[in-house]
Design a protein around this motif. Structure first.
Motif, PDB file in Angstrom:
ATOM      1  N   TRP A 145      93.699  66.150 -60.662  1.00 26.15           N
ATOM      2  CA  TRP A 145      94.057  65.235 -59.583  1.00 26.15           C
ATOM      3  C   TRP A 145      95.319  65.732 -58.887  1.00 26.15           C
ATOM      4  CZ3 TRP A 145      92.432  63.029 -64.342  1.00 26.15           C
ATOM      5  CH2 TRP A 145      93.391  63.023 -65.365  1.00 26.15           C
ATOM      6  N   PRO A 146      95.638  65.207 -57.723  1.00 26.88           N
ATOM      7  CA  PRO A 146      96.780  65.702 -56.938  1.00 26.88           C
ATOM      8  C   PRO A 146      98.106  65.051 -57.354  1.00 26.88           C
ATOM      9  CG  PRO A 146      95.534  64.095 -55.662  1.00 26.88           C
ATOM     10  CD  PRO A 146      94.801  64.258 -56.957  1.00 26.88           C
ATOM     11  N   LEU A 147      98.890  65.759 -58.156  1.00 25.56           N
ATOM     12  CA  LEU A 147     100.202  65.247 -58.579  1.00 25.56           C
ATOM     13  C   LEU A 147     101.345  65.809 -57.734  1.00 25.56           C
ATOM     14  CD1 LEU A 147     100.323  65.106 -62.490  1.00 25.56           C
ATOM     15  CD2 LEU A 147      99.674  63.332 -60.849  1.00 25.56           C
ATOM     16  N   ASP A 148     101.107  66.940 -57.090  1.00 26.19           N
ATOM     17  CA  ASP A 148     102.166  67.584 -56.307  1.00 26.19           C
ATOM     18  C   ASP A 148     101.919  67.316 -54.829  1.00 26.19           C
ATOM     19  OD1 ASP A 148     103.640  69.492 -58.422  1.00 26.19           O
ATOM     20  OD2 ASP A 148     101.489  69.428 -58.851  1.00 26.19           O
ATOM     21  N   HIS A 149     102.920  66.783 -54.168  1.00 22.44           N
ATOM     22  CA  HIS A 149     102.741  66.204 -52.838  1.00 22.44           C
ATOM     23  C   HIS A 149     103.718  66.801 -51.831  1.00 22.44           C
ATOM     24  CE1 HIS A 149     100.594  62.602 -54.625  1.00 22.44           C
ATOM     25  NE2 HIS A 149     101.264  63.056 -55.670  1.00 22.44           N
ATOM     26  N   LEU A 150     103.376  66.619 -50.568  1.00 25.19           N
ATOM     27  CA  LEU A 150     104.305  66.844 -49.473  1.00 25.19           C
ATOM     28  C   LEU A 150     103.991  65.835 -48.379  1.00 25.19           C
ATOM     29  CD1 LEU A 150     105.670  70.072 -47.919  1.00 25.19           C
ATOM     30  CD2 LEU A 150     104.662  68.338 -46.428  1.00 25.19           C
ATOM     31  N   PHE A 151     104.995  65.051 -48.028  1.00 27.79           N
ATOM     32  CA  PHE A 151     104.896  64.088 -46.936  1.00 27.79           C
ATOM     33  C   PHE A 151     105.930  64.470 -45.873  1.00 27.79           C
ATOM     34  CE2 PHE A 151     103.754  61.878 -50.861  1.00 27.79           C
ATOM     35  CZ  PHE A 151     102.520  61.351 -50.531  1.00 27.79           C
ATOM     36  N   HIS A 152     105.617  64.197 -44.617  1.00 24.76           N
ATOM     37  CA  HIS A 152     106.548  64.583 -43.564  1.00 24.76           C
ATOM     38  C   HIS A 152     106.527  63.570 -42.430  1.00 24.76           C
ATOM     39  CE1 HIS A 152     103.242  65.919 -40.928  1.00 24.76           C
ATOM     40  NE2 HIS A 152     102.712  66.498 -42.001  1.00 24.76           N
ATOM     41  N   SER A 153     107.556  63.607 -41.629  1.00 23.78           N
ATOM     42  CA  SER A 153     107.660  62.710 -40.480  1.00 23.78           C
ATOM     43  C   SER A 153     106.729  63.169 -39.367  1.00 23.78           C
ATOM     44  CB  SER A 153     109.109  62.647 -39.983  1.00 23.78           C
ATOM     45  OG  SER A 153     109.571  63.932 -39.631  1.00 23.78           O
ATOM     46  N   LYS A 154     106.618  62.351 -38.333  1.00 26.76           N
ATOM     47  CA  LYS A 154     105.656  62.583 -37.252  1.00 26.76           C
ATOM     48  C   LYS A 154     106.005  63.793 -36.380  1.00 26.76           C
ATOM     49  CE  LYS A 154     104.916  57.586 -36.903  1.00 26.76           C
ATOM     50  NZ  LYS A 154     105.000  56.407 -36.023  1.00 26.76           N
ATOM     51  N   HIS A 155     107.129  64.417 -36.659  1.00 25.48           N
ATOM     52  CA  HIS A 155     107.576  65.530 -35.831  1.00 25.48           C
ATOM     53  C   HIS A 155     106.790  66.815 -36.071  1.00 25.48           C
ATOM     54  CE1 HIS A 155     111.001  62.799 -36.498  1.00 25.48           C
ATOM     55  NE2 HIS A 155     111.328  63.096 -35.256  1.00 25.48           N
ATOM     56  N   PHE A 156     105.967  66.850 -37.125  1.00 23.63           N
ATOM     57  CA  PHE A 156     105.299  68.092 -37.502  1.00 23.63           C
ATOM     58  C   PHE A 156     103.782  68.020 -37.321  1.00 23.63           C
ATOM     59  CE2 PHE A 156     109.139  67.844 -40.101  1.00 23.63           C
ATOM     60  CZ  PHE A 156     109.710  69.089 -39.878  1.00 23.63           C
ATOM     61  N   LYS A 157     103.194  69.169 -37.008  1.00 22.44           N
ATOM     62  CA  LYS A 157     101.764  69.392 -37.121  1.00 22.44           C
ATOM     63  C   LYS A 157     101.530  70.382 -38.252  1.00 22.44           C
ATOM     64  CE  LYS A 157     100.576  68.440 -32.281  1.00 22.44           C
ATOM     65  NZ  LYS A 157      99.967  68.982 -31.039  1.00 22.44           N
ATOM     66  N   LEU A 158     100.276  70.558 -38.619  1.00 22.57           N
ATOM     67  CA  LEU A 158      99.968  71.378 -39.784  1.00 22.57           C
ATOM     68  C   LEU A 158      99.430  72.748 -39.381  1.00 22.57           C
ATOM     69  CD1 LEU A 158      99.768  71.306 -42.950  1.00 22.57           C
ATOM     70  CD2 LEU A 158      97.343  70.780 -42.608  1.00 22.57           C
ATOM     71  N   ASN A 159     100.043  73.788 -39.940  1.00 17.95           N
ATOM     72  CA  ASN A 159      99.506  75.145 -39.828  1.00 17.95           C
ATOM     73  C   ASN A 159      98.529  75.435 -40.962  1.00 17.95           C
ATOM     74  OD1 ASN A 159     101.034  75.967 -37.531  1.00 17.95           O
ATOM     75  ND2 ASN A 159     102.821  76.266 -38.844  1.00 17.95           N
ATOM     76  N   ASP A 160      98.928  75.080 -42.181  1.00 20.05           N
ATOM     77  CA  ASP A 160      98.116  75.425 -43.340  1.00 20.05           C
ATOM     78  C   ASP A 160      98.541  74.587 -44.543  1.00 20.05           C
ATOM     79  OD1 ASP A 160      96.227  76.755 -44.870  1.00 20.05           O
ATOM     80  OD2 ASP A 160      97.469  78.524 -45.225  1.00 20.05           O
ATOM     81  N   ILE A 161      97.580  74.324 -45.422  1.00 18.87           N
ATOM     82  CA  ILE A 161      97.868  73.708 -46.715  1.00 18.87           C
ATOM     83  C   ILE A 161      96.887  74.298 -47.708  1.00 18.87           C
ATOM     84  CG2 ILE A 161      96.440  71.692 -46.112  1.00 18.87           C
ATOM     85  CD1 ILE A 161      98.169  70.052 -48.057  1.00 18.87           C
ATOM     86  N   LYS A 162      97.392  74.714 -48.867  1.00 19.92           N
ATOM     87  CA  LYS A 162      96.511  75.317 -49.866  1.00 19.92           C
ATOM     88  C   LYS A 162      97.120  75.223 -51.253  1.00 19.92           C
ATOM     89  CE  LYS A 162      98.331  79.898 -48.631  1.00 19.92           C
ATOM     90  NZ  LYS A 162      97.986  81.247 -48.107  1.00 19.92           N
ATOM     91  N   VAL A 163      96.224  75.117 -52.233  1.00 17.32           N
ATOM     92  CA  VAL A 163      96.616  75.200 -53.632  1.00 17.32           C
ATOM     93  C   VAL A 163      96.525  76.667 -54.023  1.00 17.32           C
ATOM     94  CG1 VAL A 163      96.031  74.525 -55.994  1.00 17.32           C
ATOM     95  CG2 VAL A 163      95.838  72.865 -54.128  1.00 17.32           C
ATOM     96  N   LEU A 164      97.589  77.174 -54.625  1.00 19.77           N
ATOM     97  CA  LEU A 164      97.667  78.596 -54.950  1.00 19.77           C
ATOM     98  C   LEU A 164      97.089  78.879 -56.341  1.00 19.77           C
ATOM     99  CD1 LEU A 164     101.227  79.325 -53.522  1.00 19.77           C
ATOM    100  CD2 LEU A 164      99.015  79.629 -52.412  1.00 19.77           C
ATOM    101  N   PRO A 165      96.836  80.126 -56.660  1.00 19.29           N
ATOM    102  CA  PRO A 165      96.223  80.483 -57.943  1.00 19.29           C
ATOM    103  C   PRO A 165      97.078  80.126 -59.153  1.00 19.29           C
ATOM    104  CG  PRO A 165      95.999  82.283 -56.364  1.00 19.29           C
ATOM    105  CD  PRO A 165      96.921  81.281 -55.742  1.00 19.29           C
ATOM    106  N   HIS A 166      96.422  80.057 -60.286  1.00 18.24           N
ATOM    107  CA  HIS A 166      97.038  79.745 -61.575  1.00 18.24           C
ATOM    108  C   HIS A 166      98.188  80.718 -61.850  1.00 18.24           C
ATOM    109  CE1 HIS A 166      97.448  78.513 -65.693  1.00 18.24           C
ATOM    110  NE2 HIS A 166      96.313  77.828 -65.705  1.00 18.24           N
ATOM    111  N   ALA A 167      99.318  80.171 -62.297  1.00 15.73           N
ATOM    112  CA  ALA A 167     100.480  81.005 -62.609  1.00 15.73           C
ATOM    113  C   ALA A 167     101.052  80.662 -63.984  1.00 15.73           C
ATOM    114  CB  ALA A 167     101.549  80.853 -61.534  1.00 15.73           C
TER     115      ALA A 167
END
Length: 336
Positions: free
Chosen positions: A271-293
């Motif tokens: 499930w999604p435990l790691d988050h990012l929230f932002h104010s209305k000033h931004f649009k999205l370029n990209d969002i991705k979960v990265l490989p196992h580390a």
């Protein structure tokens, strides 16, 4: 189980059912299908049971659907790239006992974030990450051996930086003001509140208070805001929804996907435990979960684009007096 989370009970044994929503949905659908196949429904109890299961399916779907591609996006896609107004952020709960340092360094090299937040870091992790110092000259380092260490690395200048212990004297948070290449100031909050569990916190009181206190600060900010980290909560929970209402911040996952980051080792229990929230000033370029580390979490990467006109183009959840009252009550409970 399906309806327990409707109750405003903060004990971990209840709030824990917020997390496996997809798993509960699959279980409910399975029970419904099997019941239809094998049950003749000659008793009222059987009919009521099937009705409740189907109501549970609808309830779970209502919570899950916003985090699918069939739902309208809360954050618009950026179509006008300007590197000077781009903000690339990578966040990772490293798992303190994990020693696969090179895997993380490779991911940092490949994704080249402007901001890197590492959680659960101790002195061993600080030493292992020393190669980052040359490129990430602006840093806030809080090594701890209690699973709540934090290390913040930035290529962008820090106008201000603070380490706060909002509710618990052993659990830090980071508050920094950065400058984008364009000169635009942005307020960042890096968080890792305590999870509800039988081994750490018996309820969500402290976690919810941290989120809501930061949410209130974000709502008052005169500059763009980003809140991110391992929040030990899921996107569809009552507490995260209240945080969004109080803060006025947006979730780029809405209309795109779950982006599950925990548990990295168990495909069926994520499930999604790691988050990012932002104010209305931004649009999205990209969002991705990265490989196992090597951790029990996956790293997450989000690229944002600042747009000064976005205040009127993107809508946050509305906050009413009941929400304000609930938030104030939750905060006060943490200090009683």
């Amino acid at each position: 189980m399906a309806f327990l989370t409707l109750l405003n009970i903060k004990h971990w044994s209840v709030r824990g059912f917020d997390f496996p929503i997809v798993q509960l949905l699959v279980l409910s659908v399975t029970v419904s299908v099997v019941s239809v196949i094998f049950e003749n429904y000659q008793t009222n109890i059987a009919i009521i049971g099937l009705l409740l299961v189907n109501i549970a399916i609808v309830y779970h779907l209502m919570r899950v659907i916003p985090y699918t591609k069939i739902y309208p996006k809360e954050v618009q896609n950026n179509t006008n790239n300007n590197r000077k107004n781009t903000l690339n952020i990578m966040s990772f709960n490293v798992l303190m006992t994990n020693n696969q340092y090179d895997r993380l360094l490779q991911l940092v090299k490949e994704n080249n974030p402007d901001i890197l937040l590492l959680l659960e870091t101790d002195t061993n992790w600080e030493t292992a990450m020393k190669d980052l110092d040359a490129e990430y000259k602006h840093q806030v380092k809080i090594p701890k051996d209690n699973l709540y260490g934090m290390h913040f690395y930035s290529k962008l200048p820090l106008e201000t930086n603070e380490v706060n212990y909002i509710v618990n004297k052993d659990i830090p948070s980071i508050s920094v003001k950065i400058s984008l290449a364009s000169g635009q100031k942005v307020q960042l909050y890096g968080l890792h509140p305590m999870p509800p569990s039988p081994t750490e916190s018996s309820d969500t009181t402290n976690r919810d208070a941290v989120l809501l206190i930061v949410g209130k600060e974000a709502a008052k900010s005169e500059i763009p805001v980003v809140v991110f980290g391992d929040l030990n909560d899921v996107a569809w929970s009552r507490s995260t929804r209240l945080f969004k209402k109080i803060s006025g911040l947006l979730d780029p996952r809405v209309g795109r996907g779950h982006y599950n980051t925990f548990h990295a080792d168990y495909f069926l229990f994520r499930w999604p435990l790691d988050h990012l929230f932002h104010s209305k000033h931004f649009k999205l370029n990209d969002i991705k979960v990265l490989p196992h580390a090597g951790s029990d979490h996956f790293p997450i990467y989000v690229s944002l684009q600042f747009h000064s006109e976005n205040n009127k183009q993107q809508e946050s959840l509305e906050c009413d007096s009941d929400d304000e009252e609930e938030a104030e009550k939750n905060i006060n409970e943490a200090f009683e």
